[in-house]
Design a protein around this motif. Structure first.
Motif, PDB file in Angstrom:
ATOM      1  N   THR A 145      55.867  67.125   6.099  1.00  0.00           N
ATOM      2  CA  THR A 145      54.923  68.180   6.444  1.00  0.00           C
ATOM      3  C   THR A 145      53.809  68.488   5.225  1.00  0.00           C
ATOM      4  O   THR A 145      52.802  69.265   5.636  1.00  0.00           O
ATOM      5  CB  THR A 145      55.860  69.661   6.591  1.00  0.00           C
ATOM      6  N   ASP A 155      52.862  72.191   4.707  1.00  0.00           N
ATOM      7  CA  ASP A 155      52.390  72.895   5.760  1.00  0.00           C
ATOM      8  C   ASP A 155      53.163  74.320   5.926  1.00  0.00           C
ATOM      9  O   ASP A 155      54.233  74.246   6.586  1.00  0.00           O
ATOM     10  CB  ASP A 155      52.201  72.516   7.009  1.00  0.00           C
ATOM     11  N   ASN A 190      52.926  76.569   8.344  1.00  0.00           N
ATOM     12  CA  ASN A 190      53.103  76.850   9.779  1.00  0.00           C
ATOM     13  C   ASN A 190      53.005  75.698  10.437  1.00  0.00           C
ATOM     14  O   ASN A 190      51.850  75.219  11.140  1.00  0.00           O
ATOM     15  CB  ASN A 190      51.832  77.649  10.267  1.00  0.00           C
ATOM     16  N   PRO A 191      53.660  74.666  10.373  1.00  0.00           N
ATOM     17  CA  PRO A 191      53.773  73.297  11.067  1.00  0.00           C
ATOM     18  C   PRO A 191      54.001  73.361  12.648  1.00  0.00           C
ATOM     19  O   PRO A 191      54.728  74.279  13.066  1.00  0.00           O
ATOM     20  CB  PRO A 191      54.999  72.723  10.373  1.00  0.00           C
ATOM     21  N   SER A 192      53.424  72.564  13.158  1.00  0.00           N
ATOM     22  CA  SER A 192      53.535  72.445  14.659  1.00  0.00           C
ATOM     23  C   SER A 192      54.795  71.982  15.054  1.00  0.00           C
ATOM     24  O   SER A 192      55.584  71.393  14.204  1.00  0.00           O
ATOM     25  CB  SER A 192      52.562  71.790  15.179  1.00  0.00           C
ATOM     26  N   GLU A 193      54.917  72.116  16.332  1.00  0.00           N
ATOM     27  CA  GLU A 193      56.544  71.996  16.534  1.00  0.00           C
ATOM     28  C   GLU A 193      56.664  70.291  16.804  1.00  0.00           C
ATOM     29  O   GLU A 193      57.568  69.983  16.354  1.00  0.00           O
ATOM     30  CB  GLU A 193      56.715  72.377  18.390  1.00  0.00           C
ATOM     31  N   VAL A 194      55.410  69.557  16.834  1.00  0.00           N
ATOM     32  CA  VAL A 194      55.773  68.105  17.007  1.00  0.00           C
ATOM     33  C   VAL A 194      55.932  67.759  15.436  1.00  0.00           C
ATOM     34  O   VAL A 194      56.669  66.914  15.219  1.00  0.00           O
ATOM     35  CB  VAL A 194      54.396  67.539  17.486  1.00  0.00           C
ATOM     36  N   LEU A 195      55.288  68.400  14.460  1.00  0.00           N
ATOM     37  CA  LEU A 195      55.574  68.074  13.134  1.00  0.00           C
ATOM     38  C   LEU A 195      56.862  68.498  12.842  1.00  0.00           C
ATOM     39  O   LEU A 195      57.609  67.847  11.868  1.00  0.00           O
ATOM     40  CB  LEU A 195      54.553  68.636  12.391  1.00  0.00           C
ATOM     41  N   VAL A 196      57.591  69.530  13.045  1.00  0.00           N
ATOM     42  CA  VAL A 196      58.857  69.850  12.938  1.00  0.00           C
ATOM     43  C   VAL A 196      59.908  69.174  13.483  1.00  0.00           C
ATOM     44  O   VAL A 196      60.667  68.476  12.699  1.00  0.00           O
ATOM     45  CB  VAL A 196      59.024  71.233  13.266  1.00  0.00           C
ATOM     46  N   LYS A 197      59.511  68.411  14.683  1.00  0.00           N
ATOM     47  CA  LYS A 197      60.324  67.724  15.426  1.00  0.00           C
ATOM     48  C   LYS A 197      60.418  66.198  14.486  1.00  0.00           C
ATOM     49  O   LYS A 197      61.370  65.446  14.235  1.00  0.00           O
ATOM     50  CB  LYS A 197      60.077  67.127  16.484  1.00  0.00           C
TER      51      LYS A 197
END
Length: 549
Positions: free
Chosen positions: A322, A325, A327-334
């Motif tokens: 990450t 970040d 506020n990571p995006s859902e894609v990045l979190v996954k």
């Protein structure tokens, strides 16, 4: 009824094989914390601390309907505190365990340790049914898990005494299986990922720990295992030879062995060498010696480096994905979750390398020790002088310890450098180096103490060093909180500081080199005096012979 020592001697291979397996599955499994942490978070342990999960209604919704529990920094910090406590107990318990084992022998300690481990698994399984209310049980569970595991490890280290010439090999396998036990939780996580219930896994694990209790109850003797130089061990060897020669029945052999062993003094009562006892320095001198003080600094630094990496590894890997970040995006979190799960499994699997690294460092510590033999056994069993030894035993042990420490510290520094690199695949190399250092460092320290200090000080010095190192390693908790708080999850500055601190480890082999040179000078002086004395005696004999003529 505990088996006799002679019965245990006949079962020694069974005990050795089962001890290696038990060390793998039940000793320092807590060191595979990265995989356990993922499972605990998935089961909702301390998830109620997260700021998004404050209302009772939302909490119930999380328990029943959500596919995953909320996670936050507060949860990470308190779970890491549990790991800190458990890892502290694994190291700090060695000193009191050494005292207790000297007094009561390995059997009661192993029985109690397996009971503690089984109970720890039961507590984790019970807590998973209602983590919001029972999450606090994890602290009791990891404490009992760490204590029970080190009890199993510590008692198994005395078993190689029963194996004579292969004693070092069996000992290295025991240490290697202990160090490799960090692979257990990653293996359990694979079963968990398949879909097996978390509670079912830990209930079954508790049941397997009960088998450890049963195995110890049936096979481990009530008294301590004698060392190869112990008179009781020599007696057992002779009795085994008589059994083969005379082809006596097993019943008669057992009775004869027990009768003769009862007549022999125990290891505590065995007469000691008077000269050695007089020349042995007081314990205070050993504790205050520069070598012991430098070894404490080196071991404390290495322990902190190793434990911090284990506790913070998941967050380090997450940051590499990450890059902090907020506020990571859902894609990045996954992607982050997948990468952390993958690399934590790789790290756990690589812990099996300890089974190879421990014998390797043992080979370095035993380098050219056979060339140091200064006497051989004659045909009638008495020792007679042979040709002059090529090497002094104490100096060679010290030389091997210097090489081992330099090699280990170089690996540690290289590991620290790789930890600074912002690249996920290269972290696999750092995993390998971390595993090697963890397998090497304790063997290095044990070999150094065996070379420098009297035998009767070895156990206490090792336990004292381990306890002090464990106390120092508690700093990993504030470092972890510093990384998650002010540093926003960035481990760079902490890794850089630990890298610079790890350079202190080279001061110990530097002092050992100075001490070795001093020993060489003393040996040269003694050899010179001995040569002068021999020449004087030869001259006197020559003059006496001439007078007779």
């Amino acid at each position: 009824m505990a088996p006799s020592l002679s019965q245990a001697y006949r079962r020694r291979w069974w005990m050795a094989v089962t001890s290696i397996i038990e060390n793998l599955l039940f000793s320092a499994v807590l060191l595979g914390w990265g995989s356990l942490l993922i499972m605990l978070k998935n089961e909702g342990f301390y998830s109620h601390l997260c700021t998004e999960n404050v209302t009772e209604g939302h909490s119930n919704l999380s328990l029943t309907e959500q596919t995953g529990w909320l996670s936050c920094i507060e949860q990470e910090e308190i779970l890491n505190l549990g790991f800190t406590i458990g890892s502290f107990i694994i190291s700090a318990a060695t000193l009191p365990l050494g005292v207790l084992m000297d007094k009561f022998g390995p059997r009661p300690i192993r029985l109690f340790g397996s009971s503690c481990f089984a109970l720890s698994m039961v507590l984790i399984a019970v807590a998973s049914y209602n983590p919001k209310v029972l999450s606090a049980l994890i602290f009791i569970a990891v404490s009992m898990n760490g204590f029970g595991g080190i009890c199993l490890t510590f008692t198994s280290l005395t078993l190689p005494n029963m194996f004579g010439n292969v004693r070092s090999t069996i000992l290295s396998l025991m240490i290697g299986s202990y160090a490799s036990s960090a692979v257990t939780f990653p293996g359990v996580k694979l079963i968990y990922d398949v879909g097996v219930s978390f509670s079912v896994i830990f209930w079954l694990w508790a049941g397997f720990a009960c088998l450890v209790f049963l195995n110890c109850f049936l096979n481990w003797p009530g008294e301590s295992f004698p060392a190869p130089e112990d008179i009781r061990y020599i007696a057992m060897g002779k009795l085994r030879g008589k059994e083969l020669d005379q082809k006596m029945t097993d019943t008669n052999v057992v009775l004869r062995e027990q009768e003769e062993l009862k007549k022999l003094p125990s290891s505590d009562e065995a007469p000691s060498d008077g000269a050695e006892a007089q020349s042995s320095p007081p314990f205070r001198r050993s504790v205050c010696s520069p070598i012991f003080l430098w070894s404490i600094i080196t071991m404390a630094m290495t322990q902190l480096r190793i434990i911090f990496f284990m506790g913070a590894m998941n967050k380090m890997l997450e940051f590499l994905v990450t890059h902090g970040d907020p506020n990571p995006s859902e894609v990045l979190v996954k992607e982050s979750e997948e990468q952390v799960s993958l690399y934590s499994s790789i790290f756990g699997t690589l812990q099996l390398l300890c089974l190879l690294s421990c014998p390797l460092i043992g080979y370095i510590m035993d380098w050219r020790m056979k060339e140091c033999e200064d006497d051989v056994s004659s045909a009638d069993g008495e020792k007679s002088p042979s040709s002059p030894p090529k090497r002094d035993r104490k100096i060679q042990k010290l030389t091997n310890a210097i090489r081992a420490f330099i090699f280990t510290n170089m690996l540690l520094v290289t590991f620290g450098i790789l930890s600074l690199i912002d690249n996920l695949p290269i972290q696999v190399v750092s995993f390998i180096l971390h595993t090697a250092v963890r397998g090497f460092i304790h063997s290095c320290c044990g070999g150094l103490y065996a070379a420098v200090y009297p035998t009767n000080h070895f156990g206490t010095l090792t336990g004292l060093q381990s306890m002090i190192s464990a106390v120092f390693a508690l700093l990993q908790q504030p470092l972890f909180m510093l990384m998650l708080g002010p540093l926003k999850g960035d481990p760079y500055w902490i890794n850089l500081g630990l890298l610079l601190f790890s350079l202190v480890g080279f001061l110990l082999p530097g002092y050992l080199f100075y001490h070795r040179r001093h020993l060489i000078q003393e040996k040269a002086a003694r050899d010179g005096q001995s040569l002068s004395l021999n020449q004087t005696n030869d001259s006197s004999k020559h003059q006496g012979t001439n007078g007779d003529i």
